[in-house]
Motif scaffolding. Structure first.
Motif, short mmCIF file in Angstrom:
data_model
loop_
_atom_site.label_atom_id
_atom_site.label_comp_id
_atom_site.label_asym_id
_atom_site.label_seq_id
_atom_site.Cartn_x
_atom_site.Cartn_y
_atom_site.Cartn_z
N MET A 1 0.84 -1.18 0.00
CA MET A 1 0.00 0.00 0.00
C MET A 1 0.88 1.23 0.00
N PRO A 5 -1.79 5.14 5.78
CA PRO A 5 -2.88 4.18 5.96
C PRO A 5 -4.23 4.89 5.93
N ASP A 9 -7.64 2.84 9.80
CA ASP A 9 -6.53 2.02 10.30
C ASP A 9 -6.28 2.41 11.76
N ARG A 113 1.54 -1.88 14.41
CA ARG A 113 2.01 -2.10 13.01
C ARG A 113 2.70 -3.45 12.88
N SER A 117 -1.90 -7.34 10.89
CA SER A 117 -1.89 -7.16 9.44
C SER A 117 -2.62 -5.86 9.09
N GLU A 118 -2.41 -5.42 7.87
CA GLU A 118 -3.09 -4.22 7.39
C GLU A 118 -4.61 -4.37 7.51
N GLN A 119 -5.11 -5.53 7.15
CA GLN A 119 -6.55 -5.79 7.22
C GLN A 119 -7.03 -5.76 8.68
N ARG A 121 -5.63 -4.19 11.22
CA ARG A 121 -5.57 -2.80 11.71
C ARG A 121 -6.79 -2.02 11.25
N ALA A 122 -7.21 -2.26 10.00
CA ALA A 122 -8.40 -1.57 9.49
C ALA A 122 -9.64 -2.01 10.26
#
Length: 173
Positions: A1, A5, A9, A113, A117-119, A121-122
């Motif tokens: 990405m 974010p 996030d 972080r 994972s990014e998902q 955190r979202a």
């Protein structure tokens, strides 16, 4: 990405909280306004800090600046703006928040972080924002039948605990 974010996030939410806490501390440090206005602003700072702490505490060790701030918030919530200890307690709270924003908070953001994972955190950020939106309408279980709902999150004795209860996800027990 690429880029920063998304707004939902959790790291973005926590970083935004740090900026807002810092801004409120600066406003209080300027020392302007009547004692009652300063008390209102201090209550706003406490509400913002509780909202932030509920989201960030799972990523902290529990004995740092937020724990110190929590102790000071509890003393401050029952202190009137005309009392001599009001400014002393408020100054201590501001110092604890500043230390948190400078040291402990960024470390918690790094932990989020690294560990999520990014998902995830979202998802966590969205959960936090939804709980915050709902908090003003969730009655505290100990007060639901005795205090009008509109007053339940008003500052005063027990404010920190009422705010925390309103911001915690319902238990699935």
């Amino acid at each position: 990405m690429n880029g920063s974010p998304p707004a939902t996030d959790l790291t973005t939410v926590l970083d935004g909280d740090h900026r807002e806490l810092d801004r409120l501390c600066t406003e209080l440090e300027l020392g302007q306004g009547s004692p009652e206005n300063r008390k209102d602003l201090a209550d706003h700072l406490i509400a913002e800090l509780v909202r932030h702490a509920v989201a960030e505490e799972p990523y902290l060790d529990g004995d740092g600046d937020l724990a110190e701030a929590d102790r000071l918030m509890r003393q401050l919530e029952g202190t009137g703006p005309q009392e001599t200890r009001f400014e002393r307690l408020l100054g201590g709270l501001i110092r604890a928040i500043r230390r948190h924003v400078r040291e402990e908070g960024p470390a918690a953001v790094r932990t989020v972080r690294r560990s999520c994972s990014e998902q995830r955190r979202a998802e966590l950020g969205k959960e936090v924002l939804e709980l915050r939106d709902a908090a003003a309408t969730v009655p505290h279980p100990d007060l639901a039948d005795r205090v009008p709902q509109a007053r339940q999150l008003w500052p005063g004795p027990g404010f920190v605990d009422r705010a925390r209860a309103a911001l915690r996800p319902p238990s699935s027990g």
